[in-house]
Design an enzyme around this catalytic site. Structure first.
Site, PDB file in Angstrom:
ATOM      1  N   ILE A  82       0.852  -1.191   0.000  1.00  0.00           N
ATOM      2  CA  ILE A  82       0.000   0.000   0.000  1.00  0.00           C
ATOM      3  C   ILE A  82       0.885   1.237   0.000  1.00  0.00           C
ATOM      4  CG2 ILE A  82      -1.819   1.265   1.207  1.00  0.00           C
ATOM      5  CD1 ILE A  82      -2.705  -1.515   0.138  1.00  0.00           C
ATOM      6  N   LYS A  83       0.621   2.116  -0.983  1.00  0.00           N
ATOM      7  CA  LYS A  83       1.426   3.333  -1.099  1.00  0.00           C
ATOM      8  C   LYS A  83       0.621   4.493  -0.510  1.00  0.00           C
ATOM      9  CE  LYS A  83       4.403   5.069  -4.799  1.00  0.00           C
ATOM     10  NZ  LYS A  83       4.463   5.237  -6.256  1.00  0.00           N
ATOM     11  N   VAL A  84       1.241   5.217   0.399  1.00  0.00           N
ATOM     12  CA  VAL A  84       0.557   6.360   1.022  1.00  0.00           C
ATOM     13  C   VAL A  84       1.445   7.593   0.895  1.00  0.00           C
ATOM     14  CG1 VAL A  84      -0.638   4.886   2.718  1.00  0.00           C
ATOM     15  CG2 VAL A  84       1.514   5.989   3.360  1.00  0.00           C
TER      16      VAL A  84
END
Ligand code: E4P
Length: 217
Positions: A82-84
């Site tokens: 997951i890229k935040v």
């Protein structure tokens, strides 16, 4: 050093994966838009081609919605990272997801202090953007060097994923500094295979071999 490719173009990903040298994929909303495909579909397909982490970015700006989006993305495949974004809400999300054992890639990092916070939030990867810093008159590679020093000082496990790399010397410099991972567009990665003297030498070997009139098979 691990090699990730920065694209949502499935044909390019398949092509690079066939070399056996590709360790993962990074995408962002701009790359998804460029692919012209549905986000969830394309991420699921990429995850089937590459065994390593495939970064899929949340688009919400608040923590609660980021968590909901992450839940959808996580269901796509076990190798989704997951890229935040590197914001307060992004790091809250990073902390919550990493505590559950989810790999998080914190993106849009432009300072060593931001990278320090991401490591404290348990990020699996920090993505400092070298090219965009260079574009703005700063020294992108210096940032990679600074983060390497800080992470080594405290033995952080967070991997430095050097991003926004625009050419082969960016990659060479990142390797010298000791970045854990690089991500670059397919053309930049493919350029690493080439050298004019390799082409010239191969042409000479082919010509000389032909003169022998022999064949191996
Ligand atoms: C990384 O994860 C980003 O997708 C990417 O490297 C950004 O590169 P750019 O600055 O060339 O758009």
């Amino acid at each position: 050093m691990k090699f990730f490719v920065d694209t949502a173009d499935i044909a390019e990903i398949r092509d690079l994966a066939s070399t056996g040298l590709l360790d993962g994929v990074t995408t962002n909303p701009t790359l998804i838009a460029k692919s012209g495909r549905k986000f969830l579909e394309v991420i699921e397909e990429i995850c089937g081609v590459v065994d390593g982490p495939v970064s899929a970015e949340v688009v919400a700006l608040d923590h609660e919605t980021m968590m909901k989006e992450a839940a959808v993305l996580r269901k796509l495949a076990s190798n989704v990272a997951i890229k935040v974004p590197l914001t307060i809400d992004g790091l809250k999300t990073c902390k919550a997801l990493s505590s559950e054992g989810v790999k998080v890639n914190v993106t849009l990092c432009f300072s060593a202090n931001q990278a320090l916070l991401a490591a404290k939030a348990g990020a699996a990867f920090i993505s400092p953007f070298v090219g965009r810093l260079d574009d703005n008159g700063a020294d992108g590679l210096q940032l990679i060097e600074d983060i390497r020093l800080i992470y080594d000082n405290y033995n952080f496990d967070t991997e430095i994923l050097a991003a926004s790399l625009r050419n082969s010397s960016h990659i060479f410099e990142c390797a010298k500094i000791g970045a854990d991972v690089i991500t670059a567009p397919p053309a930049v990665i493919k350029s690493l295979f080439n050298h004019v003297l390799t082409d010239k030498g191969l042409a000479a070997f082919e010509a000389d071999w032909a003169k022998t009139g022999q064949s191996i098979l």
